[in-house]
Design a protein around this motif. Sequence first.
Motif, mmCIF file in Angstrom:
data_model
loop_
_atom_site.group_PDB
_atom_site.id
_atom_site.type_symbol
_atom_site.label_atom_id
_atom_site.label_comp_id
_atom_site.label_asym_id
_atom_site.label_seq_id
_atom_site.Cartn_x
_atom_site.Cartn_y
_atom_site.Cartn_z
ATOM 1 N N VAL A 1 0.830 -1.202 0.000
ATOM 2 C CA VAL A 1 0.000 0.000 0.000
ATOM 3 C C VAL A 1 0.868 1.257 0.000
ATOM 4 O O VAL A 1 1.706 1.450 0.886
ATOM 5 N N VAL A 2 0.667 2.108 -1.012
ATOM 6 C CA VAL A 2 1.370 3.396 -1.075
ATOM 7 C C VAL A 2 0.494 4.419 -0.376
ATOM 8 O O VAL A 2 -0.674 4.600 -0.742
ATOM 9 N N THR A 3 1.049 5.077 0.639
ATOM 10 C CA THR A 3 0.260 6.041 1.414
ATOM 11 C C THR A 3 0.796 7.467 1.310
ATOM 12 O O THR A 3 0.084 8.420 1.589
ATOM 13 N N HIS A 4 2.066 7.640 0.927
ATOM 14 C CA HIS A 4 2.704 8.959 0.881
ATOM 15 C C HIS A 4 3.473 9.133 -0.423
ATOM 16 O O HIS A 4 3.849 8.155 -1.061
ATOM 17 N N TYR A 5 3.734 10.397 -0.763
ATOM 18 C CA TYR A 5 4.466 10.635 -2.010
ATOM 19 C C TYR A 5 5.735 11.485 -1.834
ATOM 20 O O TYR A 5 6.217 12.073 -2.783
ATOM 21 N N ARG A 6 6.239 11.525 -0.623
ATOM 22 C CA ARG A 6 7.460 12.298 -0.415
ATOM 23 C C ARG A 6 8.200 11.859 0.837
ATOM 24 O O ARG A 6 7.578 11.435 1.817
ATOM 25 N N LEU A 7 9.548 11.960 0.789
ATOM 26 C CA LEU A 7 10.370 11.786 1.984
ATOM 27 C C LEU A 7 10.956 13.155 2.329
ATOM 28 O O LEU A 7 10.962 14.057 1.495
ATOM 29 N N LYS A 8 11.461 13.305 3.541
ATOM 30 C CA LYS A 8 12.138 14.561 3.900
ATOM 31 C C LYS A 8 13.207 14.265 4.937
ATOM 32 O O LYS A 8 13.245 13.174 5.530
ATOM 33 N N ALA B 1 12.125 -1.817 -17.417
ATOM 34 C CA ALA B 1 11.300 -1.755 -16.219
ATOM 35 C C ALA B 1 10.404 -0.526 -16.188
ATOM 36 O O ALA B 1 10.517 0.362 -17.033
ATOM 37 N N ASN B 2 9.509 -0.521 -15.213
ATOM 38 C CA ASN B 2 8.721 0.670 -14.913
ATOM 39 C C ASN B 2 9.343 1.387 -13.718
ATOM 40 O O ASN B 2 9.887 0.738 -12.815
ATOM 41 N N VAL B 3 9.278 2.716 -13.716
ATOM 42 C CA VAL B 3 9.770 3.493 -12.576
ATOM 43 C C VAL B 3 8.735 4.561 -12.249
ATOM 44 O O VAL B 3 7.884 4.881 -13.072
ATOM 45 N N VAL B 4 8.833 5.088 -11.025
ATOM 46 C CA VAL B 4 7.844 6.083 -10.580
ATOM 47 C C VAL B 4 8.532 7.306 -9.986
ATOM 48 O O VAL B 4 9.407 7.175 -9.132
ATOM 49 N N ARG B 5 8.167 8.466 -10.499
ATOM 50 C CA ARG B 5 8.624 9.740 -9.912
ATOM 51 C C ARG B 5 7.385 10.601 -9.753
ATOM 52 O O ARG B 5 6.661 10.815 -10.719
ATOM 53 N N GLU C 1 18.996 13.251 -2.265
ATOM 54 C CA GLU C 1 18.593 14.650 -2.418
ATOM 55 C C GLU C 1 17.774 14.829 -3.705
ATOM 56 O O GLU C 1 16.762 15.510 -3.729
ATOM 57 N N GLY C 2 18.211 14.154 -4.769
ATOM 58 C CA GLY C 2 17.553 14.294 -6.069
ATOM 59 C C GLY C 2 16.237 13.541 -6.182
ATOM 60 O O GLY C 2 15.369 13.931 -6.953
ATOM 61 N N PHE C 3 16.074 12.460 -5.435
ATOM 62 C CA PHE C 3 14.900 11.616 -5.674
ATOM 63 C C PHE C 3 13.897 11.531 -4.519
ATOM 64 O O PHE C 3 12.764 11.112 -4.729
ATOM 65 N N ALA C 4 14.280 11.945 -3.311
ATOM 66 C CA ALA C 4 13.388 11.771 -2.156
ATOM 67 C C ALA C 4 12.155 12.655 -2.236
ATOM 68 O O ALA C 4 11.127 12.347 -1.646
ATOM 69 N N LYS C 5 12.264 13.762 -2.975
ATOM 70 C CA LYS C 5 11.158 14.724 -2.963
ATOM 71 C C LYS C 5 9.971 14.313 -3.810
ATOM 72 O O LYS C 5 8.915 14.932 -3.758
ATOM 73 N N GLU C 6 10.142 13.321 -4.625
ATOM 74 C CA GLU C 6 9.039 12.931 -5.505
ATOM 75 C C GLU C 6 9.009 11.419 -5.660
ATOM 76 O O GLU C 6 9.390 10.896 -6.695
ATOM 77 N N CYS C 7 8.590 10.737 -4.616
ATOM 78 C CA CYS C 7 8.598 9.273 -4.703
ATOM 79 C C CYS C 7 7.360 8.674 -4.054
ATOM 80 O O CYS C 7 6.738 9.275 -3.186
ATOM 81 N N LEU D 1 9.304 1.244 2.044
ATOM 82 C CA LEU D 1 9.878 0.896 0.750
ATOM 83 C C LEU D 1 9.517 1.994 -0.254
ATOM 84 O O LEU D 1 8.383 2.470 -0.276
ATOM 85 N N ILE D 2 10.486 2.369 -1.080
ATOM 86 C CA ILE D 2 10.254 3.368 -2.115
ATOM 87 C C ILE D 2 10.046 2.637 -3.436
ATOM 88 O O ILE D 2 10.799 1.708 -3.737
ATOM 89 N N VAL D 3 9.037 3.004 -4.207
ATOM 90 C CA VAL D 3 8.915 2.452 -5.554
ATOM 91 C C VAL D 3 10.039 3.075 -6.375
ATOM 92 O O VAL D 3 10.172 4.299 -6.416
#
Lengths: 491, 491
Positions: free
Chosen positions: A91-98, B150-154, B83-89, B118-120
Amino acid sequence: MGKNLTSRAEDYSKWYNELVVKSDLAENSGVRGCMVIKPYGYAIWEKMQAQLDKMFKETGHENAYFPLFIPKSYLSKEASHVEGFAKECAVVTHYRLKNAEDGSGIVVDENAKLEEELIVRPTSETIIWDTYRRWIQSYRDLPLKVNQWANVVRWEMRTRLFLRTAEFLWQEGHTAHATREEAIEEAELMMNVYAEFAEKYMGVPVIKGTKTESERFAGAEETYCIEALMQDGKALQAGTSHFLGQNFAKAFDVKFANKEGTQDYVWATSWGVSTRLMGALVMTHSDDNGLVLPPQLAPIQVVIVPIYKGLDQLDAISEKVEPLVKELRDKGITVKYDTRDTHKPGFKFNEYELKGVPVRLAVGQRDLANGTFEVARRDTLSKEIVKADEVVEKVVLLMDEIQENIFNKALDYRKGHITEVDSYDDFKKVIEEKGGFVSAHWDGSAETEDRIKEETKATIRCIPLDAKEEQGKCMVTGKPSNKRVLFAKAY
Amino acid sequence: MGKNLTSRAEDYSKWYNELVVKSDLAENSGVRGCMVIKPYGYAIWEKMQAQLDKMFKETGHENAYFPLFIPKSYLSKEASHVEGFAKECAVVTHYRLKNAEDGSGIVVDENAKLEEELIVRPTSETIIWDTYRRWIQSYRDLPLKVNQWANVVRWEMRTRLFLRTAEFLWQEGHTAHATREEAIEEAELMMNVYAEFAEKYMGVPVIKGTKTESERFAGAEETYCIEALMQDGKALQAGTSHFLGQNFAKAFDVKFANKEGTQDYVWATSWGVSTRLMGALVMTHSDDNGLVLPPQLAPIQVVIVPIYKGLDQLDAISEKVEPLVKELRDKGITVKYDTRDTHKPGFKFNEYELKGVPVRLAVGQRDLANGTFEVARRDTLSKEIVKADEVVEKVVLLMDEIQENIFNKALDYRKGHITEVDSYDDFKKVIEEKGGFVSAHWDGSAETEDRIKEETKATIRCIPLDAKEEQGKCMVTGKPSNKRVLFAKAY
């Protein structure tokens, strides 16, 4: 390279796990339940994909791609479907880390919570039927026959490489039809395509049948399946094809104007095979020396190992081998000529045996003098000396012979492991001591099915399509039954 | 079918959005930012994949498959990467749903919270280098050259079909090398492979170059890129290839024993192209009538439309057409003979124009009498009458001619849209009024680059590989510069 492979007799399960890793097919990753498919394993999967894709296109299907994520509300729309899949999903619940405020690393950003949770697809019926509502208006838009190659995720608690993994690769076909009959015909057609693929390409004999209600796909009215038998006497479901009735059309409101101009719900099928087939392939043919691959799916069909001391001898060998490599390739055969000087011939023999390469050619000084090659078969482990000018013909012949031989060997094993029983005592004895499929009468009730499963761990693998009408009595309850079904312990 | 397509002059962006949907390439799904790639669009992507895959294998790469999920801690190991990827995952936090206790539907089961999120995957460097640590011990294990489809998600906030979507399909190559030089050579090789693919198969001319530090991939020491120019004067980055130095080897502790027997960190590259190429393909060649596809990637290369009244006339036409279809297919050309009686020829002409089919053959009663076909080209919209026995030769010729013509047309457009300027005023004027690439001197500082971006929305697309040494002054600060770089507004 010593193989150090546990034997099948010693511990079949351990043998499988070791073999998959040692032969470079796959390994566990740092992510719980998710595997890494290594290049050698992926090359086999690519061959499976290519052949299946060809067969799908020949039967009128097109490929497309649908989203990885499924909104939670979609999953809920078909009641038995959500029941079947909600218990094991990512289950994906969030769309950002910080960055954590206390500097302890990165954390989930609670300000980036999704309004509606997204499920990583466990299967795509819901997202696809949500799409089909836009694609289908009239009978002219039907049939719609689409396939997707994709990854899916089911949060399995106990995982095993290829057989049961949290993420796996598969194809899922989703078709839409104007009539019930046409949808059933499609579901049966795809079961037959899978059976043909399993037998002709994988060399794995399968039994075609339907599932009982309790073993059906969540949301299906009928599930067709192909069932294979592994060398330890356990069955493996190798592919399924579902007649979905109008369940998903009703859940997603997909109607079409029929030829008479009135609105009707669309009839559906879905069908899939996955990287699980890799497990079936390994377990059907391989032996205590390693993989045995069918020529039709082997990434390397023929390996040539030179036996030499010093570059002069290698050059003399290469002079004979290089034209042979070309000739074999011209016949469409995949050849590797392994001239690595970092490894001894014995090491290479072991390696290619472990990796299941169907034919090995070796050539040393004596062969050079005699104008011969040593030709070794992986399936029988037999060797013979063949004249250089007969090698191509021999290899071409062996491709078919090995393919046929390993199929027949598996078929013989299966024939020896289908036992008819008429009493529950005999049933338990066969399941416990011999394994394999057990053919028995059953009263058709879920209660009896559950009881048998609980008491013996055997399940009804399928009601074979070719089961003959035969009056009998359920081995457990004595109630009447008119055909035998197949039981087995299963993967 | 009326096309009702907005013209490029009227609203280029709207034209693109409408065209992608109307020509059946893709559409938005019910999942925010995720697209459905429809069968016609997917068929083009499959052709791209097949060609790229061939080129990757010819340059010594193998395919494999790595997990969809990346543990949060992996992402953090390489500082600039996170830094580059955490903001949109997309973040997976739970592994189960359940029925709400108040009966309001299904909800996340809080008892099934993951210990570590887990990050997609937004890209797979971290999970792959975690794996490579197990695969690489010695220089004998190098180079390791692996690709993944593959598929990736941003988690993009503003999305557009193919150009910027939350989920997209791509390939990502990840290679490991013993020396810095070899890794750089690999990164450059793959940039060249991408450029060859873009130009020869997509018919899209590209400029090869390197990115400035601020435009580099998060974690790279050097990013090579290919940049294309769309018909609205905006640039599009079509592919990137990164020299990653030892950054990921150090983050994941991947060392090897070199030939001298001492331990050293491994050198890395990664490189990728995605379904974004579909956007580049559409925007480079298409016109106000619809798609224009290069023959090399067109799912249907030739369509044949019969013009008839009644089945007798159709039969007479089919008698001429069917052998022609066979002859064309024997030449490896993909042909569709559209005999649907539910649609008029005019409708069909429109439809295949919209879908960019390179060549259309039409045949009616007069053609039948005269022994001719009408041959129409999609790229030039020109028609000619060709004798039946010259049609095959003509079509074969047209495949090459159209491929060449659309490339040259795009190249001419680009040549007319590279402007050299020496003052910031001229720069702003060209960026604002004409668009295209602007070639100018820049002082090499991120400050100046940022200021230009803020004031004009133009970014440095690349430092072209073939830029000549030339003494000059930064157009903004007047500081010295020894080569021109290329600016543009970009997708």
